[in-house]
Design a protein around this motif. Sequence first.
Motif, PDB file in Angstrom:
ATOM      1  N   ASP A  74       0.853  -1.194   0.000  1.00  0.00           N
ATOM      2  CA  ASP A  74       0.000   0.000   0.000  1.00  0.00           C
ATOM      3  C   ASP A  74       0.887   1.242   0.000  1.00  0.00           C
ATOM      4  OD1 ASP A  74      -1.809   2.030   0.377  1.00  0.00           O
ATOM      5  OD2 ASP A  74      -2.495   1.356   2.360  1.00  0.00           O
ATOM      6  N   ARG A  75       1.034   1.861  -1.156  1.00  0.00           N
ATOM      7  CA  ARG A  75       1.981   2.973  -1.263  1.00  0.00           C
ATOM      8  C   ARG A  75       1.546   4.199  -0.475  1.00  0.00           C
ATOM      9  NH1 ARG A  75       1.977   6.375  -6.830  1.00  0.00           N
ATOM     10  NH2 ARG A  75      -0.159   7.159  -6.761  1.00  0.00           N
ATOM     11  N   ASN A  76       0.271   4.299  -0.127  1.00  0.00           N
ATOM     12  CA  ASN A  76      -0.207   5.463   0.618  1.00  0.00           C
ATOM     13  C   ASN A  76       0.173   5.415   2.093  1.00  0.00           C
ATOM     14  OD1 ASN A  76      -1.575   6.809  -1.558  1.00  0.00           O
ATOM     15  ND2 ASN A  76      -3.123   5.202  -1.457  1.00  0.00           N
ATOM     16  N   THR A  77       0.393   4.216   2.635  1.00  0.00           N
ATOM     17  CA  THR A  77       0.750   4.108   4.055  1.00  0.00           C
ATOM     18  C   THR A  77       2.181   3.625   4.283  1.00  0.00           C
ATOM     19  OG1 THR A  77      -0.192   1.870   4.167  1.00  0.00           O
ATOM     20  CG2 THR A  77      -1.631   3.718   4.786  1.00  0.00           C
ATOM     21  N   CYS A  78       2.700   2.765   3.396  1.00  0.00           N
ATOM     22  CA  CYS A  78       3.998   2.168   3.685  1.00  0.00           C
ATOM     23  C   CYS A  78       5.140   3.182   3.658  1.00  0.00           C
ATOM     24  CB  CYS A  78       4.286   1.013   2.729  1.00  0.00           C
ATOM     25  SG  CYS A  78       4.737   1.495   1.045  1.00  0.00           S
ATOM     26  N   VAL A  79       4.934   4.315   3.011  1.00  0.00           N
ATOM     27  CA  VAL A  79       5.994   5.328   2.945  1.00  0.00           C
ATOM     28  C   VAL A  79       6.090   6.151   4.234  1.00  0.00           C
ATOM     29  CG1 VAL A  79       5.710   5.507   0.456  1.00  0.00           C
ATOM     30  CG2 VAL A  79       4.488   7.106   1.930  1.00  0.00           C
ATOM     31  N   LEU A  80       5.097   6.022   5.102  1.00  0.00           N
ATOM     32  CA  LEU A  80       4.985   6.923   6.247  1.00  0.00           C
ATOM     33  C   LEU A  80       5.716   6.463   7.500  1.00  0.00           C
ATOM     34  CD1 LEU A  80       1.170   7.746   6.026  1.00  0.00           C
ATOM     35  CD2 LEU A  80       3.069   9.203   5.309  1.00  0.00           C
ATOM     36  N   PHE A  81       5.706   5.156   7.756  1.00  0.00           N
ATOM     37  CA  PHE A  81       5.999   4.696   9.110  1.00  0.00           C
ATOM     38  C   PHE A  81       7.401   4.143   9.299  1.00  0.00           C
ATOM     39  CE2 PHE A  81       1.417   4.514   8.555  1.00  0.00           C
ATOM     40  CZ  PHE A  81       1.001   5.252   9.653  1.00  0.00           C
ATOM     41  N   GLY A  82       7.905   4.308  10.529  1.00  0.00           N
ATOM     42  CA  GLY A  82       9.200   3.779  10.917  1.00  0.00           C
ATOM     43  C   GLY A  82       9.142   3.220  12.324  1.00  0.00           C
ATOM     44  N   ASP A  83      10.247   2.612  12.745  1.00  0.00           N
ATOM     45  CA  ASP A  83      10.337   1.980  14.058  1.00  0.00           C
ATOM     46  C   ASP A  83      11.281   2.763  14.969  1.00  0.00           C
ATOM     47  OD1 ASP A  83       8.800  -0.014  12.883  1.00  0.00           O
ATOM     48  OD2 ASP A  83      10.547  -1.277  12.433  1.00  0.00           O
ATOM     49  N   GLY A  84      11.058   2.673  16.276  1.00  0.00           N
ATOM     50  CA  GLY A  84      11.949   3.336  17.223  1.00  0.00           C
ATOM     51  C   GLY A  84      11.323   3.444  18.592  1.00  0.00           C
ATOM     52  N   ALA A  85      12.058   4.040  19.514  1.00  0.00           N
ATOM     53  CA  ALA A  85      11.556   4.213  20.884  1.00  0.00           C
ATOM     54  C   ALA A  85      12.206   5.421  21.537  1.00  0.00           C
ATOM     55  CB  ALA A  85      11.831   2.964  21.725  1.00  0.00           C
ATOM     56  N   GLY A  86      11.459   6.036  22.433  1.00  0.00           N
ATOM     57  CA  GLY A  86      11.972   7.105  23.274  1.00  0.00           C
ATOM     58  C   GLY A  86      11.533   6.845  24.703  1.00  0.00           C
ATOM     59  N   ALA A  87      12.204   7.454  25.647  1.00  0.00           N
ATOM     60  CA  ALA A  87      11.876   7.221  27.059  1.00  0.00           C
ATOM     61  C   ALA A  87      12.204   8.449  27.891  1.00  0.00           C
ATOM     62  CB  ALA A  87      12.632   6.004  27.596  1.00  0.00           C
ATOM     63  N   VAL A  88      11.466   8.587  28.987  1.00  0.00           N
ATOM     64  CA  VAL A  88      11.749   9.614  29.988  1.00  0.00           C
ATOM     65  C   VAL A  88      11.635   8.996  31.372  1.00  0.00           C
ATOM     66  CG1 VAL A  88      10.982  11.572  28.571  1.00  0.00           C
ATOM     67  CG2 VAL A  88       9.333  10.390  30.044  1.00  0.00           C
ATOM     68  N   VAL A  89      12.315   9.589  32.322  1.00  0.00           N
ATOM     69  CA  VAL A  89      12.183   9.206  33.735  1.00  0.00           C
ATOM     70  C   VAL A  89      11.533  10.370  34.469  1.00  0.00           C
ATOM     71  CG1 VAL A  89      13.358   8.529  35.840  1.00  0.00           C
ATOM     72  CG2 VAL A  89      14.213   7.717  33.631  1.00  0.00           C
ATOM     73  N   ILE A  90      10.417  10.073  35.131  1.00  0.00           N
ATOM     74  CA  ILE A  90       9.590  11.106  35.775  1.00  0.00           C
ATOM     75  C   ILE A  90       9.588  10.896  37.280  1.00  0.00           C
ATOM     76  CG2 ILE A  90       7.231  12.000  35.979  1.00  0.00           C
ATOM     77  CD1 ILE A  90       6.869  11.117  33.025  1.00  0.00           C
ATOM     78  N   SER A  91       9.713  11.996  38.006  1.00  0.00           N
ATOM     79  CA  SER A  91       9.782  11.933  39.468  1.00  0.00           C
ATOM     80  C   SER A  91       9.076  13.134  40.077  1.00  0.00           C
ATOM     81  CB  SER A  91      11.247  11.907  39.914  1.00  0.00           C
ATOM     82  OG  SER A  91      11.361  11.989  41.309  1.00  0.00           O
ATOM     83  N   ALA A  92       8.661  12.984  41.330  1.00  0.00           N
ATOM     84  CA  ALA A  92       8.098  14.111  42.068  1.00  0.00           C
ATOM     85  C   ALA A  92       9.194  15.013  42.624  1.00  0.00           C
ATOM     86  CB  ALA A  92       7.225  13.603  43.209  1.00  0.00           C
ATOM     87  N   THR A  93      10.419  14.537  42.558  1.00  0.00           N
ATOM     88  CA  THR A  93      11.548  15.267  43.132  1.00  0.00           C
ATOM     89  C   THR A  93      12.393  15.879  42.022  1.00  0.00           C
ATOM     90  OG1 THR A  93      11.635  13.663  44.939  1.00  0.00           O
ATOM     91  CG2 THR A  93      13.544  15.110  44.650  1.00  0.00           C
ATOM     92  N   PRO A  94      12.552  17.190  42.003  1.00  0.00           N
ATOM     93  CA  PRO A  94      13.333  17.825  40.938  1.00  0.00           C
ATOM     94  C   PRO A  94      14.827  17.685  41.176  1.00  0.00           C
ATOM     95  CG  PRO A  94      12.574  19.486  42.470  1.00  0.00           C
ATOM     96  CD  PRO A  94      11.976  18.177  42.933  1.00  0.00           C
ATOM     97  N   THR A  95      15.580  17.845  40.105  1.00  0.00           N
ATOM     98  CA  THR A  95      17.028  17.970  40.183  1.00  0.00           C
ATOM     99  C   THR A  95      17.400  19.317  39.575  1.00  0.00           C
ATOM    100  OG1 THR A  95      17.268  16.844  38.055  1.00  0.00           O
ATOM    101  CG2 THR A  95      17.427  15.483  40.043  1.00  0.00           C
ATOM    102  N   GLU A  96      18.671  19.623  39.579  1.00  0.00           N
ATOM    103  CA  GLU A  96      19.110  20.945  39.122  1.00  0.00           C
ATOM    104  C   GLU A  96      18.724  21.207  37.670  1.00  0.00           C
ATOM    105  OE1 GLU A  96      23.280  23.509  38.716  1.00  0.00           O
ATOM    106  OE2 GLU A  96      23.207  21.690  39.944  1.00  0.00           O
ATOM    107  N   ASP A  97      18.755  20.168  36.828  1.00  0.00           N
ATOM    108  CA  ASP A  97      18.478  20.366  35.404  1.00  0.00           C
ATOM    109  C   ASP A  97      17.226  19.621  34.940  1.00  0.00           C
ATOM    110  OD1 ASP A  97      19.502  17.851  35.714  1.00  0.00           O
ATOM    111  OD2 ASP A  97      20.857  17.944  33.991  1.00  0.00           O
TER     112      ASP A  97
END
Length: 329
Positions: A152-175
């Motif tokens: 399906d040329r209308n959809t197959c050109v769009l998508f890729g694979d990968g991952a991102g992540a974050v670490v979330i806390s109630a306690t802040p750090t300097e940055d």
Amino acid sequence: MKKQCYIRGFGAYVPEKVLTNLDLEKMVDTSDEWIKTRTGIEQRHIVAEGQSTSDLTAHAAKAALADAKMDREELSHILVATCTPDAYCPNTACITEDKLGLKGRMALDVNAACSGFVYGLKMASALAHTEDDANILLCGGETMSSRTNWEDRNTCVLFGDGAGAVVISATPTEDSTKIVDIELSSDGSLCELLTIRGGGSSLPYKVGQQVPEEHFIMMQGREVFKHAVRSMVSVCTTVMERNGLTPDDIDILIPHQANMRIIEAVGKKLTIDSERVYVNVDKVGNTSAASIPIALGQAKAAGTLEPGKNILLTTFGGGFTWGAALLRT
């Protein structure tokens, strides 16, 4: 007074294999010019044989932990936003936990399609608000190639694979980066405009049955475009107004990297000039729930997330689901 929570680390990972538009020319009736003109995409990353979503999220998680200067044992919760899980059961968060060498954490998948990471951000914030010692790993990971119809040329050109992540806390750090506000919404009456129905309980398979087209991404692109732009602009406006901000106050807009036309339309309607709109869709394609966390991880690594910045995230995905989040570095 509402408790605050913070992002203490960012990470991103894309597979080594690159699929260019020239490669796609050999697979389907398309061209590099056609793809770039309509989507802005030049290439996307594709998993290797045997590589799954949890492999990608584990890589991104390790990068986020390193950025947070945090040991994996400090994690209390693991959330994975995905619509391409390793399996229906067990969930990908449990498999990610195991690949990180951990046990005993709360582990949960979140499926809101391309909006999954921002939905997960709301869930992680709620957990951080209720548990002062919580350190929550939130991943967005997808192997969209496993659900792409390469004919399906209308959809197959769009998508890729990968991952991102974050670490979330109630306690802040300097940055650390403050999560200021999040707004989410949905409209299930439009679900058939963007769907992967095959294999679910509404369209189950039988042993020996040939895999039908419904197993793969099916999308009515023009309708999705209209709803995506309208919804993302609306939800961004809500978040800005609620926090006393105008478009001039937004230093970086990170939209879901669906395609360049949607990204440009959202920026234009919000009157946020292109220099303040983060774009990586040309190099990674549409990675669904991984889109925004990959952008955040790459932006952090490039030094783009400087202190004192207002960062506006916005997303839209199947469901339909959409949302926006305001961060402050």
